[in-house]
Design a protein around this motif. Structure first.
Motif, PDB file in Angstrom:
ATOM      1  N   HIS A  47      17.263  15.835  45.329  1.00  0.00           N
ATOM      2  CA  HIS A  47      15.996  16.064  44.629  1.00  0.00           C
ATOM      3  C   HIS A  47      15.589  17.542  44.638  1.00  0.00           C
ATOM      4  N   PRO A  48      15.499  18.201  45.783  1.00  0.00           N
ATOM      5  CA  PRO A  48      15.130  19.627  45.746  1.00  0.00           C
ATOM      6  C   PRO A  48      16.194  20.495  45.082  1.00  0.00           C
ATOM      7  N   PHE A  49      17.457  20.106  45.220  1.00  0.00           N
ATOM      8  CA  PHE A  49      18.560  20.826  44.573  1.00  0.00           C
ATOM      9  C   PHE A  49      18.356  20.874  43.056  1.00  0.00           C
ATOM     10  N   LEU A  50      17.990  19.752  42.467  1.00  0.00           N
ATOM     11  CA  LEU A  50      17.780  19.677  41.023  1.00  0.00           C
ATOM     12  C   LEU A  50      16.469  20.337  40.598  1.00  0.00           C
TER      13      LEU A  50
ATOM     14  N   TYR B  24      14.612  23.138  50.779  1.00  0.00           N
ATOM     15  CA  TYR B  24      13.194  22.978  50.466  1.00  0.00           C
ATOM     16  C   TYR B  24      12.406  24.279  50.612  1.00  0.00           C
ATOM     17  N   ALA B  25      13.076  25.395  50.936  1.00  0.00           N
ATOM     18  CA  ALA B  25      12.379  26.614  51.347  1.00  0.00           C
ATOM     19  C   ALA B  25      11.405  27.135  50.307  1.00  0.00           C
ATOM     20  N   ASN B  26      11.744  27.103  49.036  1.00  0.00           N
ATOM     21  CA  ASN B  26      10.909  27.762  48.029  1.00  0.00           C
ATOM     22  C   ASN B  26      10.200  26.797  47.087  1.00  0.00           C
TER      23      ASN B  26
ATOM     24  N   LEU C  96      14.244  29.960  40.953  1.00  0.00           N
ATOM     25  CA  LEU C  96      14.193  29.217  42.219  1.00  0.00           C
ATOM     26  C   LEU C  96      15.561  29.069  42.869  1.00  0.00           C
ATOM     27  N   ILE C  97      16.625  29.339  42.122  1.00  0.00           N
ATOM     28  CA  ILE C  97      17.976  29.176  42.665  1.00  0.00           C
ATOM     29  C   ILE C  97      18.206  30.191  43.773  1.00  0.00           C
ATOM     30  N   GLY C  98      18.710  29.710  44.907  1.00  0.00           N
ATOM     31  CA  GLY C  98      18.887  30.570  46.071  1.00  0.00           C
ATOM     32  C   GLY C  98      20.293  30.699  46.586  1.00  0.00           C
ATOM     33  N   GLY C  99      21.245  29.894  46.063  1.00  0.00           N
ATOM     34  CA  GLY C  99      22.630  30.024  46.515  1.00  0.00           C
ATOM     35  C   GLY C  99      23.019  28.990  47.558  1.00  0.00           C
ATOM     36  N   PRO C 100      23.755  29.396  48.601  1.00  0.00           N
ATOM     37  CA  PRO C 100      24.282  28.444  49.590  1.00  0.00           C
ATOM     38  C   PRO C 100      23.179  27.655  50.295  1.00  0.00           C
ATOM     39  N   ILE C 101      23.476  26.381  50.570  1.00  0.00           N
ATOM     40  CA  ILE C 101      22.548  25.469  51.239  1.00  0.00           C
ATOM     41  C   ILE C 101      23.175  24.996  52.538  1.00  0.00           C
TER      42      ILE C 101
END
Length: 421
Positions: A153-156, A65-67, A90-95
Motif C-alpha cells: 500500500h505505501p509502495f504504491l 512509510y517515512a514520507n 515521493l519516490i525514495g528508492g531502496p526500502i
C-alpha cells in the motif's frame, strides 16, 4: 631581509589560493556529509507540507512509510485538480524490508488512512496518470498477505497511482491453479474499472525499491527480475514468474493465461512463451531496481509439484490459442470489499472441469433388460417414480467467459486514449 619577507608573502598567498580552491571543490561533498550526520541525530520531520521535496525523507532509513504523512492533510478534490508529476516526488528508492512479529491487519489499516473500502486509493492532491490493478492469487496464505499489504500500500502510494488490490481466493481443497486464478482476476477487475495496467503478484514477494514503478510498458513487463531467492539475479532469460504486468491489449494478444496447470511449476514458462507467440517481448527494470524479498515458507499443501509440466510446456505452441482467456470457466462464490483489498472467492473446478460430469447412462439394451426384470418383481408405478428422482440435472456455470470479440470491441475504443496518456 626584504627577500625573506617576499618569500613568506608569496608562500602565504599560494596557501591561501590553495585553501580557497579546496573549499570550493569540497563544498558540495561537505554539505552532504554534514546533512547526513544531522539526519542521524535529528528526529524525522512529520509536519512538512505537501509541496516540499520528499526524496530525502523517503530514503532515510528505507522506511516505506517515512514520507506519506506529508500527503495526509491535502484533500483537494476540485474539478480542476492538476495531474500528478510524471515522476513522483515521493519516490525514495531502496526500502528496508523486515517481517515484524505481531503485525495485524488492523495496524496496516491504521497506517494507511487514505485507502478506502475494497483496497482502493487515488492521490488526494493530484490526478493520477496511471490506473493499476494488483491481482493476487491466493489460498491459505493470510500470514503472507498481511505482510504484502503492509508494504504494498505505501509502495504504491509513493508512486501516486490510482490503484486497487484484488485477492482471488480459490475455494475448496483441490490442487491450486495459479494461472487460472489470474485469468479470473483479470476478468473480475476489468468488470469494476477500465484499468490501464494489471500486475499479477505472488503473495510472498515484497518489493524492495519504489523506483520499480507499477505501471505497464509497451510490452509485457516482468518486474521481479532480482529475487533474494535467486541471489538477486535473473534465473534464466525467459523467466516470467513472481510479479508481472500486462495491459488489457497484451492480455488479448497472448490469449491470457493457461488454465490447465494444476500444482506448482510450469505456468510461468508457458506465459513467457505466449508473450513471444503473441508477437511481443519481455521488458524488465534494472537488476538494482527490480529487487524482491521472498517470505520463506514450505511448499503449500494442495500445491504439489506438477509432474506434467514439462510435457505440457512442449505443446504450448499448439495449445495457447485453445486454452486461455477464451476457455476460462469459474463460479463466483462471494465478493467482499475489505478495508485493505477486495476478496473474490471462486470455484475454478478440477482437471475434469468446472462440475463433475453426470454418471454415464447404461447401454439401452442393458437398461431395458434390467427394467423388465424389476417390473416382474415390483409394481411398475413405484419403479418409475424412483427412476425419475435419480435423473441428474445439469448445473449452468455462474461465471461465463466474455468472448475475445467483446473484449476487443471494448478495448479498440480506448487505444487512442492509452497512447495519449
Amino acid at each position: 631581509m626584504v627577500s625573506i619577507q617576499s618569500k613568506w608573502r608569496y608562500l602565504f598567498m599560494f596557501l591561501g589560493i590553495q585553501l580557497v580552491v579546496m573549499a570550493l571543490l569540497s563544498r558540495e561533498g561537505y554539505q552532504k556529509r554534514v546533512s547526513y550526520f544531522i539526519r542521524i541525530f535529528r528526529k524525522p520531520d512529520t509536519t512538512g507540507v505537501s509541496g516540499c521535496n520528499h526524496t530525502t525523507a523517503g530514503t532515510a532509513g528505507g522506511d516505506v512509510y517515512a514520507n506519506l504523512s506529508h500527503i495526509f492533510k491535502a484533500h483537494n478534490h476540485g474539478d480542476e485538480m492538476p495531474y500528478c508529476p510524471k515522476t513522483s516526488p515521493l519516490i525514495g528508492g531502496p526500502i528496508h524490508v523486515k517481517f515484524p512479529s505481531g503485525l495485524t491487519l488492523a495496524e496496516v489499516q491504521r497506517k494507511n488512512p487514505l485507502v478506502v473500502r475494497g483496497g482502493r486509493y487515488r492521490p488526494p492532491d493530484c490526478g493520477a496518470r496511471h490506473r493499476t490493478a494488483i491481482i493476487i492469487p491466493h489460498r491459505h496464505r493470510e500470514h503472507h498477505l498481511k505482510f504484502l499489504l503492509y508494504y504494498l500500500h505505501p509502495f504504491l502510494q509513493r508512486q501516486q497511482l490510482n490503484y486497487g488490490i484484488y485477492v482471488i481466493h480459490q475455494a475448496g481443497n483441490y490442487t491450486f491453479n495459479r494461472a487460472k486464478l489470474m485469468n479470473v482476476g483479470f476478468r473480475e477487475a476489468m468488470k469494476e474499472e477500465d484499468w490501464d495496467c494489471l500486475f499479477f503478484h505472488d503473495v510472498d514477494l515484497i518489493p524492495e525499491d519504489d523506483r520499480n514503478t507499477y505501471v505497464c510498458d509497451s510490452n509485457p513487463k516482468h518486474a521481479a527480475i532480482a529475487m533474494d531467492k535467486f541471489g538477486y539475479k535473473l534465473p534464466y532469460k525467459m523467466y516470467f514468474g513472481g510479479v508481472s504486468a500486462l495491459t488489457p491489449l497484451h492480455y488479448l494478444k497472448m490469449n491470457g493465461f493457461p488454465n490447465n496447470y494444476w500444482g506448482w511449476g510450469g505456468e510461468d514458462d508457458d506465459i513467457g512463451v505466449r508473450v513471444s507467440l503473441g508477437g511481443m517481448y519481455i521488458s524488465r527494470p534494472s537488476v538494482k531496481v527490480g529487487r524482491y524479498k521472498m517470505i520463506k515458507h514450505k511448499l503449500d499443501k494442495g500445491n504439489d509439484v506438477n509432474p506434467k509440466r514439462f510435457n505440457m510446456l512442449a505443446k504450448t505452441r499448439q495449445t495457447w490459442k485453445l486454452d486461455g482467456m477464451n476457455t476460462a470457466e469459474y463460479e463466483t462464490i462471494s465478493r467482499q470489499y475489505m478495508p485493505l483489498y477486495t476478496n473474490i472467492t471462486v470455484n475454478i473446478g478440477t482437471e475434469a472441469g468446472l462440475h463433475r460430469p453426470p454418471p454415464t447412462p447404461p447401454h439401452p439394451a442393458k437398461a431395458a433388460g434390467k427394467a423388465a426384470g424389476k417390473a416382474a418383481d415390483k409394481p411398475a408405478d413405484k419403479t418409475a417414480g424412483k427412476t425419475a428422482d435419480k435423473a441428474p440435472a445439469e448445473v449452468p456455470a455462474k461465471g461465463p467467459a466474455k468472448t475475445s470479440a467483446k473484449l476487443e470491441e471494448g478495448l479498440s475504443e480506448k487505444k487512442s486514449t492509452l497512447r495519449d496518456r
